[in-house]
Design a protein around this motif. Structure first.
Motif, PDB file in Angstrom:
ATOM      1  N   GLY A 132      -5.345 -17.121   2.954  1.00  0.00           N
ATOM      2  CA  GLY A 132      -4.624 -15.973   2.425  1.00  0.00           C
ATOM      3  C   GLY A 132      -5.557 -14.961   1.781  1.00  0.00           C
ATOM      4  O   GLY A 132      -5.385 -13.751   1.943  1.00  0.00           O
ATOM      5  N   CYS A 133      -6.558 -15.465   1.050  1.00  0.00           N
ATOM      6  CA  CYS A 133      -7.551 -14.559   0.460  1.00  0.00           C
ATOM      7  C   CYS A 133      -8.327 -13.830   1.548  1.00  0.00           C
ATOM      8  O   CYS A 133      -8.584 -12.616   1.444  1.00  0.00           O
ATOM      9  N   GLU A 134      -8.695 -14.541   2.593  1.00  0.00           N
ATOM     10  CA  GLU A 134      -9.442 -13.921   3.689  1.00  0.00           C
ATOM     11  C   GLU A 134      -8.593 -12.880   4.402  1.00  0.00           C
ATOM     12  O   GLU A 134      -9.089 -11.809   4.789  1.00  0.00           O
ATOM     13  N   ALA A 135      -7.302 -13.168   4.548  1.00  0.00           N
ATOM     14  CA  ALA A 135      -6.403 -12.188   5.167  1.00  0.00           C
ATOM     15  C   ALA A 135      -6.293 -10.940   4.314  1.00  0.00           C
ATOM     16  O   ALA A 135      -6.273  -9.808   4.830  1.00  0.00           O
ATOM     17  N   GLY A 136      -6.221 -11.111   2.995  1.00  0.00           N
ATOM     18  CA  GLY A 136      -6.158  -9.959   2.111  1.00  0.00           C
ATOM     19  C   GLY A 136      -7.404  -9.094   2.210  1.00  0.00           C
ATOM     20  O   GLY A 136      -7.319  -7.857   2.258  1.00  0.00           O
ATOM     21  N   ALA A 137      -8.559  -9.735   2.273  1.00  0.00           N
ATOM     22  CA  ALA A 137      -9.805  -8.980   2.397  1.00  0.00           C
ATOM     23  C   ALA A 137      -9.841  -8.198   3.706  1.00  0.00           C
ATOM     24  O   ALA A 137     -10.221  -7.019   3.735  1.00  0.00           O
ATOM     25  N   ARG A 138      -9.428  -8.850   4.797  1.00  0.00           N
ATOM     26  CA  ARG A 138      -9.425  -8.164   6.105  1.00  0.00           C
ATOM     27  C   ARG A 138      -8.516  -6.949   6.076  1.00  0.00           C
ATOM     28  O   ARG A 138      -8.869  -5.871   6.579  1.00  0.00           O
ATOM     29  N   THR A 139      -7.328  -7.105   5.515  1.00  0.00           N
ATOM     30  CA  THR A 139      -6.385  -5.993   5.461  1.00  0.00           C
ATOM     31  C   THR A 139      -6.952  -4.818   4.677  1.00  0.00           C
ATOM     32  O   THR A 139      -6.708  -3.651   5.007  1.00  0.00           O
ATOM     33  N   ALA A 156      -5.235  -1.335  -4.577  1.00  0.00           N
ATOM     34  CA  ALA A 156      -5.379  -2.272  -3.468  1.00  0.00           C
ATOM     35  C   ALA A 156      -4.103  -3.087  -3.259  1.00  0.00           C
ATOM     36  O   ALA A 156      -3.703  -3.346  -2.112  1.00  0.00           O
ATOM     37  N   LEU A 157      -3.457  -3.481  -4.327  1.00  0.00           N
ATOM     38  CA  LEU A 157      -2.215  -4.244  -4.193  1.00  0.00           C
ATOM     39  C   LEU A 157      -1.121  -3.395  -3.547  1.00  0.00           C
ATOM     40  O   LEU A 157      -0.338  -3.895  -2.726  1.00  0.00           O
ATOM     41  N   GLU A 158      -1.086  -2.108  -3.887  1.00  0.00           N
ATOM     42  CA  GLU A 158      -0.122  -1.216  -3.241  1.00  0.00           C
ATOM     43  C   GLU A 158      -0.425  -1.081  -1.748  1.00  0.00           C
ATOM     44  O   GLU A 158       0.490  -1.072  -0.912  1.00  0.00           O
ATOM     45  N   ARG A 159      -1.696  -0.991  -1.409  1.00  0.00           N
ATOM     46  CA  ARG A 159      -2.079  -0.881  -0.005  1.00  0.00           C
ATOM     47  C   ARG A 159      -1.699  -2.137   0.770  1.00  0.00           C
ATOM     48  O   ARG A 159      -1.239  -2.065   1.917  1.00  0.00           O
ATOM     49  N   LEU A 160      -1.893  -3.296   0.166  1.00  0.00           N
ATOM     50  CA  LEU A 160      -1.514  -4.544   0.827  1.00  0.00           C
ATOM     51  C   LEU A 160      -0.013  -4.584   1.088  1.00  0.00           C
ATOM     52  O   LEU A 160       0.432  -4.962   2.185  1.00  0.00           O
ATOM     53  N   THR A 161       0.767  -4.206   0.097  1.00  0.00           N
ATOM     54  CA  THR A 161       2.226  -4.210   0.249  1.00  0.00           C
ATOM     55  C   THR A 161       2.661  -3.238   1.333  1.00  0.00           C
ATOM     56  O   THR A 161       3.502  -3.556   2.179  1.00  0.00           O
ATOM     57  N   ALA A 162       2.066  -2.047   1.318  1.00  0.00           N
ATOM     58  CA  ALA A 162       2.410  -1.045   2.321  1.00  0.00           C
ATOM     59  C   ALA A 162       2.029  -1.489   3.725  1.00  0.00           C
ATOM     60  O   ALA A 162       2.685  -1.121   4.704  1.00  0.00           O
ATOM     61  N   ALA A 163       0.974  -2.306   3.826  1.00  0.00           N
ATOM     62  CA  ALA A 163       0.527  -2.787   5.137  1.00  0.00           C
ATOM     63  C   ALA A 163       1.328  -3.987   5.620  1.00  0.00           C
ATOM     64  O   ALA A 163       1.064  -4.497   6.713  1.00  0.00           O
ATOM     65  N   GLY A 164       2.294  -4.425   4.820  1.00  0.00           N
ATOM     66  CA  GLY A 164       3.139  -5.547   5.232  1.00  0.00           C
ATOM     67  C   GLY A 164       2.539  -6.907   4.964  1.00  0.00           C
ATOM     68  O   GLY A 164       2.989  -7.909   5.542  1.00  0.00           O
ATOM     69  N   ALA A 165       1.544  -6.990   4.073  1.00  0.00           N
ATOM     70  CA  ALA A 165       0.955  -8.286   3.743  1.00  0.00           C
ATOM     71  C   ALA A 165       2.006  -9.177   3.086  1.00  0.00           C
ATOM     72  O   ALA A 165       2.869  -8.715   2.340  1.00  0.00           O
ATOM     73  N   HIS A 166       1.939 -10.453   3.375  1.00  0.00           N
ATOM     74  CA  HIS A 166       2.855 -11.404   2.757  1.00  0.00           C
ATOM     75  C   HIS A 166       2.682 -11.366   1.243  1.00  0.00           C
ATOM     76  O   HIS A 166       1.577 -11.163   0.731  1.00  0.00           O
ATOM     77  N   GLU A 167       3.772 -11.572   0.519  1.00  0.00           N
ATOM     78  CA  GLU A 167       3.701 -11.470  -0.938  1.00  0.00           C
ATOM     79  C   GLU A 167       2.722 -12.488  -1.518  1.00  0.00           C
ATOM     80  O   GLU A 167       2.109 -12.237  -2.573  1.00  0.00           O
ATOM     81  N   SER A 168       2.533 -13.624  -0.857  1.00  0.00           N
ATOM     82  CA  SER A 168       1.572 -14.601  -1.356  1.00  0.00           C
ATOM     83  C   SER A 168       0.159 -14.046  -1.290  1.00  0.00           C
ATOM     84  O   SER A 168      -0.660 -14.295  -2.186  1.00  0.00           O
TER      85      SER A 168
END
Length: 395
Positions: free
Chosen positions: A238-245, A262-274
């Motif tokens: 999950g950490c690696e996925a966050g870095a890639r995104t 960065a957290l807003e960008r992850l949410t906007a990109a559809g990253a899983h909440e975890s």
């Protein structure tokens, strides 16, 4: 070289049992410690910062060199006889159990081009297993140091740690970072190891709590944790996925002041909440390591306590690797006057650390024991964390 002081009796006993097992005496005896991590959890595989100390609890190994390609392994702590392997023979956890750890170190050394031609190894450990205190890293590091000496490989401590980590990653199957092995190999007595896991640079931070009237307790909940069951690996992925995104190689590259964006960008990109939670924890814990180091260097040791408690909340709520027993240690200790507390290690059980004033030791200990009894849990193990030497040859 001879061992003296309190270690000597253990060396003599281990040497005698080695001789009884293998028919001849060992070439030497080595020791590697377990560890507790003051702050910085799940940061090491993200190229982040950690701040561990070595415990007085060690894994000791009596060892002798062989030249016939045979590897013989025995533990005084595990039922069963001698495990026999060839140095080029794969070992599996299902078939060989605990022996896969030292066997994995042998394979890692050989695959790195080091001429390990066989060995007789006999182990005894005082590091609690399944308690989040790095018993596996102590086993791996003791093996690596012994083989380094036996075969005159001339490896530096960070190289030994990386080979021990490789053994656990590739041959045991636990995708851990390098903190545990580096702590076991590189810690020094009376100090915390400030480790940058990106480039393995280290500094030794003095940690003399006694002179300040303070104490760091380890509370072993006796809830055995297993990091090979997939939960640890899921958080790493999950950490690696966050870095890639985020377009980063690792989360270390994300500055703390850019975390909200960065957290807003992850949410906007559809990253899983975890994934969002994991990123928040890792970047936050990297910052907490920096804060603790700054406090220690400024002599503000008591102010470290609230940072520990803050770190526990992040591990509990964002990373979700705590458990009811660990949470109970933290709440009971803090309510009884501790300066701060948090779980330490990989979680899902294991141990917590508690920073206290020396005068509050009895009250805090009693409060934790009462809380466990009231909750119907078996009593935890409680002992002081004394910053101790890293891996070393005893004789």
């Amino acid at each position: 070289m001879t061992a003296d002081g309190p270690e000597s009796s253990g060396v003599a006993e281990l040497t005698a049992s080695f001789t009884a097992l293998y028919g001849t005496g060992p070439d030497g005896v080595w020791a590697a410690p377990g560890r507790v991590n003051l702050i910085g959890e799940y940061t090491d595989f993200n190229d982040g910062f950690v701040l561990p100390l070595a415990l007085p609890h060690t894994t000791r190994v009596a060892a002798a060199r062989r030249t016939d390609g045979e590897l013989r392994l025995h533990s005084a702590d595990v039922p069963g006889g001698v495990v026999r392997l060839r140095v080029d023979e794969p070992a599996s956890r299902s078939e060989h159990g605990w022996a896969v750890y030292p066997a994995g170190v042998v394979r890692a050394l050989r695959e790195a081009g080091h001429p390990v031609t066989g060995a007789d190894l006999h182990f005894r450990s005082t590091v609690p297993t399944g308690a989040g205190l790095s018993s596996s890293a102590a086993l791996e590091t003791a093996t690596a140091l012994a083989l380094d000496d036996l075969f005159e490989l001339g490896l530096r401590r960070p190289e030994l740690a990386l080979l021990a980590q490789r053994a656990e990653n590739e041959f045991v199957g636990v995708p851990c970072g390098v903190m545990d092995q580096m702590a076991s190999a590189c810690c020094t007595e009376g100090h915390l190891l400030h480790l940058d896991t990106r480039d393995l640079t280290t500094s030794q931070i003095p940690f003399d709590l006694t002179s300040l009237g303070l104490r760091l307790l380890v509370v072993d909940t006796r809830v055995t944790h297993q990091l090979g069951d997939g939960a640890y690996a899921e958080r790493r992925s999950g950490c690696e996925a966050g870095a890639r995104t985020l377009g980063l190689r690792t989360l270390r590259e994300l500055p703390y002041d850019e975390l909200p964006d960065a957290l807003e960008r992850l949410t906007a990109a559809g990253a899983h909440e975890s994934v969002v939670r994991y990123v928040r924890h890792v970047v936050g814990d990297n910052r907490r390591v920096e804060r603790v180091v700054a406090l220690l260097e400024a002599g503000e040791v008591r102010a470290v306590g609230p940072v520990l408690t803050e770190g526990h909340a992040s591990l509990r709520d964002d990373l979700r690797v705590s458990c009811p027993e660990l949470d109970l240690v933290v709440s009971a200790a803090n309510e009884a006057g501790a300066l701060g507390a948090r779980m330490t290690g990989g979680g899902f059980g294991g141990s917590a650390i508690v920073l206290i004033r020396e005068r509050d030791a009895d009250a805090v200990t009693a409060a934790v024991l009462r809380a466990f009894a009231s909750a119907g849990h078996r009593p935890p193990g409680i002992f002081p964390a004394v910053p101790s030497p890293g891996a070393r040859r005893l004789v």
